[in-house]
Scaffold this active site. Structure first.
Site, short mmCIF file in Angstrom:
data_model
loop_
_atom_site.label_atom_id
_atom_site.label_comp_id
_atom_site.label_asym_id
_atom_site.label_seq_id
_atom_site.Cartn_x
_atom_site.Cartn_y
_atom_site.Cartn_z
N ASP A 195 15.24 -22.75 26.50
CA ASP A 195 16.47 -21.86 27.50
C ASP A 195 17.03 -23.41 27.83
OD1 ASP A 195 15.72 -19.47 26.05
OD2 ASP A 195 16.05 -18.79 28.28
N ASP A 196 18.46 -23.10 28.47
CA ASP A 196 19.25 -24.42 29.54
C ASP A 196 18.94 -25.27 29.27
OD1 ASP A 196 18.20 -21.74 31.14
OD2 ASP A 196 16.60 -23.08 32.35
N HIS A 245 23.73 -18.14 26.28
CA HIS A 245 22.40 -18.71 27.38
C HIS A 245 23.26 -18.48 28.80
CE1 HIS A 245 18.39 -17.60 29.66
NE2 HIS A 245 19.17 -19.15 30.20
N HIS A 249 24.73 -19.33 34.26
CA HIS A 249 23.41 -19.98 35.25
C HIS A 249 23.26 -19.18 36.19
CE1 HIS A 249 19.04 -19.29 34.64
NE2 HIS A 249 18.71 -19.81 33.73
N HIS A 354 10.97 -23.87 27.89
CA HIS A 354 12.26 -24.57 28.64
C HIS A 354 12.62 -25.90 27.39
CE1 HIS A 354 12.16 -21.12 31.25
NE2 HIS A 354 13.12 -20.89 30.92
ZN LIG Z 1 17.53 -20.18 31.88
#
Ligand SMILES: [Zn+2]
Length: 396
Positions: A195-196, A245, A249, A354
């Site tokens: 993620d991210d 995603h 955020h 991540h």
């Molecule tokens: Zn995230």
């Protein structure tokens, strides 16, 4: 008088021995924490009995319940649309604005422990202590689980109190059977998800995945893709799956309304299509901070209208908590989580990671361990969608 004193002293003496004997026995009995029909992985030193209540490390309990936890000046814990707040300064815990008179979250030897019954009921679960099994059980109506004597029988087998009845040995067939061809499949599928990104650590992870010839799934942020469009191309070019995603955020923006939510999520998906030239808009998404408790019925409706799917995770590596030096904790979390998921019968295990420095350091050993243990690492395949969301919504 003297006789009374002696009697009293004798009583006190034996009373002391007797009661201390009880305490020792109580301390010795193995305790368990149950979630629905499973047994959660807590070491015996992690389960502390205080005034007849079981306390376990707070962080681990929150992870086990897939609660959203934010560590700030206070600890905010969310699950099933209920919020718990722990105040470091006062040591008080508040559930939906009601302050607890007891101390359900407390410091034990420098670590925060939580009263399992308090946390469970505050989050809207049922709680029951089975004294004959030493099991503190958390369960709910939402998840189909065993009740009464069925649960007791199930747990007796699970805890090794009784051995399950063995099946009669099958009579070998007289005609020799051809040996089953090996399918080359491992014991379970593991989906590594990152993620991210994209960011510079995405590139590091990408190189590791290439070295070990492993395909995985990335959930990218729109704001990052606009900065590092070349990395998006590289990830797609090496055959990994990329899903949205959200753009920002930012919890307040993403979850402000159903409209802002679907716009944040689908703008990300459209951007992936634009940057990679992949034919279809990627349908799989991961919503920021997990789908519980944030996803409302309205937001779910928006997703379904567009044919989008949502993945949360089975195993949280908690990688963001650690420094580079502590990278082995991430490996341990993945090992424990995957082993636990496999033992509970899960054959499609989604692991949350991540694109971060410490994760990039841990990744080679994570892949080596999964390979050694016989797991098959895969990327998301839209042709054979696996349902994995905290709402247990089969349409997502
Ligand atoms: Zn995230």
């Amino acid at each position: 008088m003297k006789r009374i004193m002696v009697a009293l002293a004798t009583l006190l003496f034996f009373g002391f021995i007797f009661s201390s004997g009880i305490v020792a026995a109580e301390e010795k009995s193995k305790q368990y924490i149950g979630l629905h029909d499973r047994v959660l992985k807590f070491g015996q030193d992690e389960i502390q009995m205080v005034d007849g209540k079981s306390f376990v490390p707070l962080t681990k309990l929150m992870d086990s319940l897939y609660a959203t936890t934010v560590y700030d000046d206070k600890i905010y814990m969310g699950k099933n649309n209920r919020v718990l707040i722990y105040d470091y300064l006062t040591g008080k815990t508040t559930a939906d604005d009601v302050e607890s008179e007891e101390t359900p979250i407390r410091d034990i030897n420098g670590e925060l422990f939580a009263d399992v019954s308090y946390i469970a009921t505050s989050f809207g679960f049922y709680f029951e202590y089975f004294s004959e099994l030493n099991v503190s059980r958390i369960y709910s109506d939402v998840y189909r689980s065993l009740r009464g004597s069925d649960y007791k029988k199930h747990m007796d087998v699970l805890l090794g109190n009784v051995t399950p009845p063995t099946k009669p040995v099958p009579v070998p067939p007289t005609v020799p059977q051809p040996e089953k061809p090996s399918t080359g499949e491992g014991k379970a599928n593991v989906y590594l998800t990152f993620d991210d990104g994209p960011n510079l650590f995405t590139t590091k992870n990408l190189a590791t995945l290439k070295k070990y010839d492993v395909e995985s799934t990335f959930f990218f942020l729109g704001k990052q893709m606009n900065l590092f469009s070349e990395i998006v191309e590289n990830v797609a070019g090496e055959g990994h799956y990329i899903g949205s995603h959200s753009m920002t955020h930012d919890k307040d923006k993403v979850y402000a309304s159903s409209g802002s939510f679907i716009s944040e999520m689908s703008s990300g998906a459209l951007l992936i299509k634009k940057l990679t030239g992949v034919q279809d808009v990627p349908k799989l998404m991961r919503v920021p901070y997990g789908s519980k408790p944030h996803l409302t019925p309205g937001m779910k409706g928006e997703l379904k209208k567009e044919g989008y799917k949502v993945w949360d995770w089975d195993v949280d590596s908690n990688d963001w908590r650690y420094s580079d030096k502590q990278y082995s904790e991430i490996i341990k979390n993945v090992q424990n989580g995957v082993t636990g998921a496999y033992k509970s019968g899960d054959r499609d295990i989604v692991v949350l990671l991540h694109d971060r420095s410490q994760t990039a350091i841990a990744l080679p050993q994570i892949i080596e361990w999964l390979t050694k243990e016989g797991y098959t690492m895969k990327k998301y395949n839209p042709e054979s969608h696996v349902v994995q969301n905290f709402h247990r919504d089969a349409e997502l």
